[in-house]
Structure formats: C-alpha cells, structure tokens
Design an enzyme around this catalytic site. Structure first.
Site, PDB file in Angstrom:
ATOM      1  N   HIS A 136       1.034  -1.219   0.264  1.00 28.65           N
ATOM      2  CA  HIS A 136       0.254   0.111   0.269  1.00 28.65           C
ATOM      3  C   HIS A 136       1.106   1.303  -0.139  1.00 28.65           C
ATOM      4  CE1 HIS A 136      -3.519   2.386   0.739  1.00 28.65           C
ATOM      5  NE2 HIS A 136      -2.487   3.271   1.322  1.00 28.65           N
ATOM      6  N   CYS A 137       1.175   1.627  -1.361  1.00 31.87           N
ATOM      7  CA  CYS A 137       2.120   3.213  -1.435  1.00 31.87           C
ATOM      8  C   CYS A 137       1.421   4.624  -0.571  1.00 31.87           C
ATOM      9  CB  CYS A 137       1.635   2.990  -2.715  1.00 31.87           C
ATOM     10  SG  CYS A 137       2.984   4.638  -2.700  1.00 31.87           S
ATOM     11  N   LYS A 138       1.536   5.061   0.184  1.00 32.46           N
ATOM     12  CA  LYS A 138       0.964   6.100   1.344  1.00 32.46           C
ATOM     13  C   LYS A 138       0.730   7.442   0.682  1.00 32.46           C
ATOM     14  CE  LYS A 138       1.401   3.840   5.840  1.00 32.46           C
ATOM     15  NZ  LYS A 138       2.092   3.987   7.305  1.00 32.46           N
ATOM     16  N   ASN A 161      -1.616   7.400  -1.432  1.00 29.55           N
ATOM     17  CA  ASN A 161      -2.582   6.624  -1.323  1.00 29.55           C
ATOM     18  C   ASN A 161      -4.009   5.801  -2.249  1.00 29.55           C
ATOM     19  OD1 ASN A 161      -4.859   7.111   0.875  1.00 29.55           O
ATOM     20  ND2 ASN A 161      -5.972   8.733   0.056  1.00 29.55           N
TER      21      ASN A 161
END
Length: 184
Positions: A129-131, A134
C-alpha cells in the site's frame, strides 16, 4: 447467500480520506517544478543549454506526472470480487473454481490476492500500500508505478547533472576571476 462488507472501501487513491504523505508528495512535486525553473535552470551557463534542459525537464515532469496519476487512479481490486458482488446483487449464482475466500470481504479471490486493511479491498498480486499515492500497488497498476519511479529517478538525475554543471561552472568562473586579478 454470501454477505460482504464494504465500509469506506476505496476504488482509487484520489478518494477520501487523503493520506498526509500523499498531500505532501503533491506539494513537493509542484514545488520541485517551480524551484527547478526559478533556481536551477538560471544557473546554467548559456541560453542554449537552458532551453535543452528545460525541454528535457518538462518532458520528464509531464511523464512522471502522467504515470503518477495513472497509478493513483487505477483500481487494483481483484476483478473476481466485482464479478461475485455483481452476481449477488442480481440474484445470480456465482460459480467459480477459486477455492480461496477473503475472510474480511467474504468473497472468492485469486490465489495471490491479499486484503488491504487501509483501502478495505482485495488486491490481485498485492505488492504494497503506497501512502504517497494513497493506493494499493497490485497487478493492475504495477507497471504505472514502476514507470513513475523511473521518471522520478530520471528527474532527480537531471537535477543532479544540472547542479554539478552549475557548481563546476561557478568554480571555473571564480578561478578565472582570481587569475585575472593576479596577472592583470
């Protein structure tokens, strides 16, 4: 009948709530654009090199922005989840040979699918999950993500080369000025 939960599930990275790192990345991307044209570019020695570097930076910036938006907008959800939910909503029996069921969504998923707790969805070939985007990175948007990283690497490399050239040029100019003042 299979019950499914979908509380605040996100289809792409532009849906609320935004992550603070995502907002920071967009601000940094815009700031990078202005700083390059206001500070880095004017330090180059001649207008021809400035024009060439400006065109190269502009092309890389647009390419990076394009792949960032594509990776963020892409919905990496396992398509099997949508097919099953569609069948359930229509009252049609969903038949599949998939044996794996997500314990959170209560839907059939492919073998390499993982449920993301931050997005509340099952992602086919979940990578992370790439913050910063998002959004989850999975089979649907992995190519866009890699291209985005490549463009950011190229932009950073171009900025490094421009900085080195500017420093070397400034150092060379200072040595000429010192030599002229000593011998003239």
């Amino acid at each position: 009948m299979i019950k499914f939960k979908r509380k605040n599930g996100r289809q792409n990275g532009f849906q609320y709530p935004f992550h603070p790192l995502q907002l920071f990345s967009w601000a940094a991307y815009i700031l990078e654009l202005f700083l390059f044209f206001l500070i880095d570019l004017p330090l180059l020695p001649n207008p021809d090199s400035q024009m060439g570097v400006a065109i190269a930076f502009g092309a890389l910036f647009i390419g990076g922005l394009y792949y960032t938006v594509k990776a963020t907008l892409c919905d990496p959800t396992d398509r099997t989840v949508y097919l099953e939910r569609n069948c359930i909503q229509r009252g049609i029996l969903f038949e599949t040979s998939l044996g794996q069921v997500c314990t959170v969504c209560s839907t059939h998923v492919k073998e390499r699918t993982k449920h993301c707790g931050q997005c509340n969805r099952c992602v086919d070939r979940f990578d992370h999950h790439c913050k910063w985007l998002n959004n989850c990175i999975g089979s649907e948007n992995y190519g866009f993500f890699i291209k985005m990283i490549l463009f950011i690497l190229l932009i950073t490399s171009l900025k490094l080369v421009v900085s080195i050239v500017s420093v070397v040029e400034a150092k060379f100019d200072d040595e000429i000025v010192v030599l002229n003042s000593v011998f003239c």
